[in-house]
Design an enzyme around this catalytic site. Structure first.
Site, short mmCIF file in Angstrom:
data_model
loop_
_atom_site.label_atom_id
_atom_site.label_comp_id
_atom_site.label_asym_id
_atom_site.label_seq_id
_atom_site.Cartn_x
_atom_site.Cartn_y
_atom_site.Cartn_z
N ARG A 184 41.70 37.51 41.96
CA ARG A 184 42.32 36.95 43.13
C ARG A 184 41.98 37.73 44.41
O ARG A 184 41.51 37.17 45.40
CB ARG A 184 43.82 37.02 42.86
CG ARG A 184 44.72 36.24 43.69
CD ARG A 184 46.11 36.43 43.08
NE ARG A 184 46.26 35.64 41.87
CZ ARG A 184 46.59 34.35 41.87
NH1 ARG A 184 46.81 33.73 42.99
NH2 ARG A 184 46.70 33.71 40.75
N LYS A 238 29.46 54.76 32.51
CA LYS A 238 28.61 55.83 31.99
C LYS A 238 29.16 57.21 32.35
O LYS A 238 28.50 58.22 32.16
CB LYS A 238 27.19 55.70 32.58
CG LYS A 238 26.47 54.44 32.17
CD LYS A 238 25.08 54.41 32.82
CE LYS A 238 24.56 53.00 33.00
NZ LYS A 238 23.79 52.88 34.24
N HIS A 255 48.73 48.55 48.59
CA HIS A 255 47.88 47.35 48.58
C HIS A 255 48.03 46.73 49.97
O HIS A 255 48.64 45.67 50.13
CB HIS A 255 48.36 46.41 47.48
CG HIS A 255 47.45 45.25 47.23
ND1 HIS A 255 46.21 45.11 47.81
CD2 HIS A 255 47.62 44.16 46.44
CE1 HIS A 255 45.66 43.98 47.40
NE2 HIS A 255 46.50 43.39 46.57
#
Ligand code: ZN
Lengths: 306, 143
Positions: A51, A80, A129
């Site tokens: 989203r 990795k 956020h």
């Protein structure tokens, strides 16, 4: 401002500027369609969030720019064993701006110290956020015409719901807002939010377990999900979950100009029967999120559109 | 070394009584070649009881750390037997690699090369928070 890590990195006048730009984009999308031509946005999602990633990518595409990146850690060199800061420094050699999501708190901030390219925090664990909050702010501003003097109901999981903390934090900088905090006792607003934001700024708030009691006074109702895994036992969850589900019935006493919001995705905390109610704003938040991200990209790239 | 007669060195004065060994350890004074005197529990006009540390050499010292442990300490730099400089400490705004963040969800828990940075967010109550995750520091704990 070089990077955006937290909503508080923005001054009120910068927020005003972002709102103005977003509104201008909405009014005249054509004017903006090539302004980021030749610029690249990298979306570095060390944890999947389709989203949010698509919103950033759509934002850049609508500004005429291009996108690159990865959508989960497995498809990046992080799989990795490369450090986050090394990955970001490398990508900084290709991209003009980076939107980064990571499960660890502060990861975008750590990365920002190693690159000259602007970084936008697209979610760092349970911490911040900011672009979600920008979407919420634009939605409120467009719906209400103001960001002050409102009674804001926040409902659901107020303990772990970072979007709620961030919204309260952002709105506490405007005058005359008060909060009705509606949640089960297990999921009340944490002490640090009360102490550092509400009490520190002498903001009025009421804590209640009852959604309906305060419904008539609300200008905004911000819903969040009450997650099953937050409860110690299944019985409590089953007993409580329905009290925090919004239905047309519970909205009967609400103001005609109430704005019903939700950061999405929802599960069942807002009945789909509410979707047709003109007061439902949660899908508008999604659209507004894209426009605010466009405005933010322009601001961080220092692009002014006349 | 005669305790009172440092010619060139540093005297850490007004250390809160009982704190000197912690500071001794933290400044790695054990590693110094020169003599170091730790004087515990001496009388002070200002504080009742205090500790004093005398170092018989002018060494580099992380004053931020010292200010964090005890902002009331006075640092006297002695040159030619006289106090050449008197530094009063204060709580530093930022601490780099002094306190460790213990939040397992913090980026510092997985990235080795990231500095542990704490910021003073509340001077009155002496609260430091991790710059990355905002976790409160544990005052007793120093790296
Ligand atoms: Zn931390």
């Amino acid at each position: 401002m070089k990077h955006l890590m937290d909503i508080n990195d923005l001054t009120l006048s910068q927020i005003d500027q972002l709102i103005a730009t977003a509104n201008d984009i909405i009014a005249d999308k054509d004017k903006y369609k090539d302004v980021c031509k030749g610029k690249k946005l990298a979306t570095l999602f060390f944890e999947p969030s389709t989203r949010t990633r698509l919103s950033f990518e759509a934002a850049m595409i609508e500004l005429g720019g291009s996108i690159l990146g990865f959508s989960e850690a497995q498809s990046s060199s992080a799989a990795k064993g490369e450090s986050v800061t090394d990955t970001v420094q490398t990508v900084g050699c290709y991209a003009d701006i980076i939107a980064m999501r990571h499960p660890k708190e502060g990861a975008p901030l750590a990365a920002s110290k190693r690159t000259t390219v602007p970084i936008i925090n697209a979610g760092d664990g349970g911490h911040s956020h900011p672009t979600q909050t920008l979407a919420d702010i634009l939605t409120i501003h467009r719906e209400k015409g103001r960001l002050s003097n409102m009674t804001v109901g926040v409902c659901g999981d107020l303990k772990f719901g970072r979007t709620v903390h961030s919204l309260i934090n952002a709105l506490s900088r405007y005058e005359g807002n008060e909060y009705i905090c509606i949640s089960p006792k297990e999921l009340v607003i944490p002490d640090y939010v009360k102490a550092n934001i509400l009490e520190k700024n002498k903001i009025e708030y009421i804590e209640t377990t009852d959604m309906e009691e305060y419904m008539p006074s609300l200008d905004i109702l911000y819903m969040t999900r009450v997650q099953r895994e937050r409860f110690f036992n299944e019985a409590d969850y089953v007993r409580l979950k329905d009290s925090y589900i919004l239905t047309p019935d519970k909205l009967k006493s609400a103001k005609p100009d109430l704005s019903i919001m939700h950061p999405l995705p929802r599960v069942n905390e807002i009945s789909v029967k509410v979707d047709d109610d003109p007061r439902a704003c949660y899908f508008k938040q999604v659209v507004n999120g894209k426009y605010m991200r466009m405005a933010l990209i322009l601001m961080l790239l220092g692009i002014e559109v006349k | 070394m005669k305790i009172d007669s440092i010619v060139n060195g540093i005297v850490l004065d007004h250390i809160a009584a009982g704190n000197s060994l912690r500071i001794y350890k933290f400044l790695n004074l054990d590693d110094l070649e020169c003599s170091v005197a730790v004087i515990r529990n001496c009388r002070s006009k200002k504080y009742g009881r205090k500790d004093v540390i005398k170092i018989d050499s002018i060494i580099d010292m992380n004053l931020d750390v010292l200010g964090y442990i005890d902002p009331n300490i006075t640092v006297n730099i002695i040159r030619d037997g006289k106090i050449a400089e008197k530094k009063h400490l204060e709580l530093p705004e930022r601490l780099v690699n002094v306190i460790k963040c213990h939040n397992p969800r913090c980026i510092t828990s997985i990235e080795q090369e990231v500095d542990h940075i704490f910021k003073l967010t509340d001077r009155e109550n002496i609260i430091y928070r991790c710059a990355y995750c905002e976790t409160k520091s544990d005052k007793e704990e120093i790296w």
